[in-house]
Design an enzyme around this catalytic site. Structure first.
Site, PDB file in Angstrom:
ATOM      1  N   CYS A  96       4.048   6.030  -7.605  1.00  0.00           N
ATOM      2  CA  CYS A  96       4.191   7.270  -8.377  1.00  0.00           C
ATOM      3  C   CYS A  96       4.985   8.326  -7.624  1.00  0.00           C
ATOM      4  CB  CYS A  96       2.827   7.841  -8.725  1.00  0.00           C
ATOM      5  SG  CYS A  96       1.805   6.696  -9.646  1.00  0.00           S
ATOM      6  N   TRP A 141     -11.848  33.220 -22.694  1.00  0.00           N
ATOM      7  CA  TRP A 141     -12.106  31.976 -23.433  1.00  0.00           C
ATOM      8  C   TRP A 141     -11.105  30.963 -22.917  1.00  0.00           C
ATOM      9  CZ3 TRP A 141     -16.222  31.061 -26.473  1.00  0.00           C
ATOM     10  CH2 TRP A 141     -16.911  32.152 -27.019  1.00  0.00           C
ATOM     11  N   SER A 157       0.804  -1.220   0.000  1.00  0.00           N
ATOM     12  CA  SER A 157       0.000   0.000   0.000  1.00  0.00           C
ATOM     13  C   SER A 157       0.845   1.282   0.000  1.00  0.00           C
ATOM     14  CB  SER A 157      -0.915  -0.009   1.228  1.00  0.00           C
ATOM     15  OG  SER A 157      -1.988   0.872   1.045  1.00  0.00           O
TER      16      SER A 157
END
Lengths: 475, 475
Positions: free
Chosen positions: A65, A459, A61
């Protein structure tokens, strides 16, 4: 009590266990993301379930990464990468864990797994009612002379990370060669640079980041160059050469060129651990990984599989795919845990989302790239735009390069990739969410996305990219 | 040539124009986001269209949202906030712009608008074939004695921003009082603090940020307190008091308390500019703003409206709503421009997404809050979680507070709000995208969101929040 129960079983090593009255037993092969998520969920669902996880290494566990950040000295101790220890699993979740136990055989008929206690070499057998194979993946190892040298590393487990870190701390290598140019290799290149190690990347294809669009690979290459990482493309490492003391000193390329390397890391991809499953007669899928249904059940009843050893459905192509990622493993673990625990849950598949940091660059992808989309039979096209991440007048506004892949006939989004110094990582998730909803470009263009000058131009780059792609649709 | 054409018309001021042979004419009332987006899009669609924009102030096409950063000295010159100048509109886009022209009358029967040239007070009339009302909104002004004083500001236009900036630069006020506790007021509080001004916020309701959930308001209040901004809730400013020199010095609250204020900014909400439309007989909606259809057409043929003067459909509640935001105005402008230019486009509505920065905090919302959801007739419930923005072991990981609002019967997401030091701004867009797709919590829980330790825990905060909410569904 729980622990005693399993210890009792262990004393009957090699024997078939057949206790008359007992609770249902789940054995989990592999104690990381998928396995321990499943174990925890199954126990939460059914508190009578007896759960034993068998883990080959010494750790369960943990965040694989996080290893690059540990090697880079950004994480102080490897224990910070561990979410829950075996003791905590026992004490807090009622889940028993045996580390240093490598499962070597599964007998579906006898519902038995055989493991080797790595400390003693002894075999032990465990009976199961339900079995979860969460055996993960392992590094793909290309043939290179000298690969077996101790300074040649791979990175998969926390133990691998600890070994690399110790070597860097103690031996102070001046140079490192990375074999492979995928994003884990790139993360490790950054880690080595942070440790002051002169780093080279050797990639056999014509560019790094093969799963990404060429534009993203170019930006990554520029970032590497800016940080003095040498990149050799179209190159294969043929030999890892040692100095007189026996220590690794150089990598020889096919071209004959020799690259200095006091440390070599092979990071050339991951392959699923399927041997146990194959030997037990379980069906493998077209990708070579273990085939499972929506419930994460294998072709054998009472045997489930999850994580980096299984294949997944790619929700964009509709086809089986292999996507070994921690997020997926965790989600699958929870699904399979729910099913083992008596519930019904389905794992739907993935759209193929990933992000990584490379020095000051964020690079992300979701869905199919243009090549994969074309291969999958779509009438695929792509548009690339370069837009500021924030209002142009706002400090720290940086360009984001966005590539949108779409189906020219239907107008559906098929994938998106992005790179930029900020504003990439969670912006890709808008595209990931759009893919899960099978949105068309037109629908995405209407999205009511957040705007404030410190976070976005009026935008949003997502909308700009999609509107640019729509322009191509009309032609 | 284009400019000459309109100048020619202006000489016939007050007369009805009825030229026999000429191109189609579009008049745009209001030269900011909606108006100029529409003008530009319409011209791109139909290059024969003659377009004239009439703007009351001296500036067009600027970022009103950038003004707080200009006042804070984070943007060097106000010209950086301007996207395109009137001259550039003329030269590059063939669009004529008259600033300092306030439209005072619309005659739909005669297809004529009458404007006052503010420099001379003269009236001029312009004939149109198509008219776009993009008259924007204006600050809501509560009744306060002394409101007319010159050191009492409102913030809506760039001219307002320039006035405030000049006052701060020249008069060096030591204290400021903000009347209103919405997010624009909070952004301005930060701007004033950055200028070394001791700042107070006066909010008549029981907490700041009335449109946000109480948890978000609490975090914002703590951030304000941490930056020494005084917040007075349940308070109304009754009088703005001047010193002997006539300059503003204090604000008196209803409680009798006097707050030092060398500068007062009223930021108590926005109301749509509907007077022209109402006088012309156009239909207003239930929110009080101008009613438009999907094409952004008003109740009169050839008259369109867009931006902060119109009401929108809230896609979550399905009901009309008023949401004056730059992003919406830009999107509507593009839609209405396409329709005026001969195309067909629809503006679908909004889900109500907004984000703002408050010192080191990012605060965002989308969809309905619990109160609004209940009022809209949903069987609404909410769950709040606190999750790290990045892997816990990664530097700069910070807690994010997420509130998810959902329908307990259907399991649909209805809204989400977030606050945290990082990882909020674009993460809210996952929820916004989910809302546009009418996703259920269960569907969101399956999303394949990006993960890498520098950007997210392995379970993204979005997924953690949604899974927590699902727990409530089952009860």
């Amino acid at each position: 009590m729980f622990l005693r129960c399993w210890i009792g079983i262990r004393t009957f090593s090699g024997e078939n266990l057949n206790l008359k009255t007992r609770e249902e037993r789940l054995i989990v092969i592999g104690g990381n993301a998928a396995g321990m998520s499943a174990a925890s969920k199954a126990r939460r669902m059914n508190s009578h379930l007896q759960v034993l996880a068998l883990e080959k290494t010494s750790h369960v566990s943990y965040s694989a990464c996080g290893i690059p950040y540990y090697v880079a000295d950004q994480v102080r101790h490897h224990s910070e990468l561990v979410s829950i220890t075996p003791d905590e699993f026992r004490a807090k979740r009622g889940i028993d864990v045996l580390t240093q136990h490598e499962v070597v055989d599964i007998s579906p008929v006898q519902r038995r797994v055989t493991a080797v206690m790595l400390s003693t070499g002894k075999e032990v057998a465990f009976h199961y009612d339900k079995l979860l194979i969460a055996a993960g993946g392992r590094p793909f190892l290309p043939t290179i002379s000298g690969r077996e040298n101790q300074q040649v590393f791979t990175l998969r487990t926390l133990a691998d990370g600890i070994r690399i870190k110790q070597f860097v701390d103690q031996e102070r290598p001046r140079s490192a060669a990375l074999i492979g140019g995928g994003y884990i290799a790139l993360e490790m290149a950054e880690a080595f640079c942070r440790r002051g190690i002169s780093t080279s990347i050797i990639e056999k294809q014509s560019r790094i980041l093969p799963g990404f669009e060429p534009q993203m690979a170019e930006l990554a290459a520029a970032e590497l160059a800016g940080n003095k990482v040498d990149v050799f493309v179209n190159q294969v490492a043929t030999e890892i050469c040692c100095g007189q003391c026996g220590a690794v000193r150089k990598v020889t390329l096919k071209s004959g060129q020799k690259i200095p390397a006091d440390l070599v890391l092979i990071s050339a991809g991951v392959q699923p651990n399927t041997e146990l499953a194959a030997k037990a007669g379980l069906r493998l899928g077209s990708t070579g990984a273990i085939a499972v249904d929506w419930k994460m059940q294998t072709s054998a009843s009472n045997i489930f599989a999850a994580g980096d050893c299984v294949e997944v459905r790619n929700l964009v192509s509709g086809k089986p795919d292999y996507f070994p990622l921690g997020t997926t493993a965790n989600k699958q673990g929870r699904v399979v845990g729910e099913n083992i625990g008596g519930g019904t849950a389905r794992f739907r598949g993935v759209v193929g989302t990933a992000v990584f940091k490379l020095f000051d660059l964020e690079i992300a992808r979701t869905g199919l790239n243009l090549q994969a989309a074309t291969r999958a039979g779509f009438y695929a096209d792509a548009t690339t735009v370069r837009v500021m991440s924030k209002a142009g007048y706002y400090q720290s506004a940086e360009p984001i390069t966005i590539c949108v892949v779409f189906d020219k006939r239907s107008g559906h989004l098929l994938g998106a990739q992005m790179a930029g110094k900020n504003g990439v990582s969670k912006r890709i998730d808008v595209f990931a969410t759009a893919l899960s909803n099978k949105m068309k470009l037109e629908d995405i263009a209407h999205l009511d996305l957040s705007y404030a000058p410190p976070f976005s131009p009026v935008w949003d780059p997502v909308l700009v990219a999609v509107n640019a792609a729509r322009g191509k649709l009309r032609k």
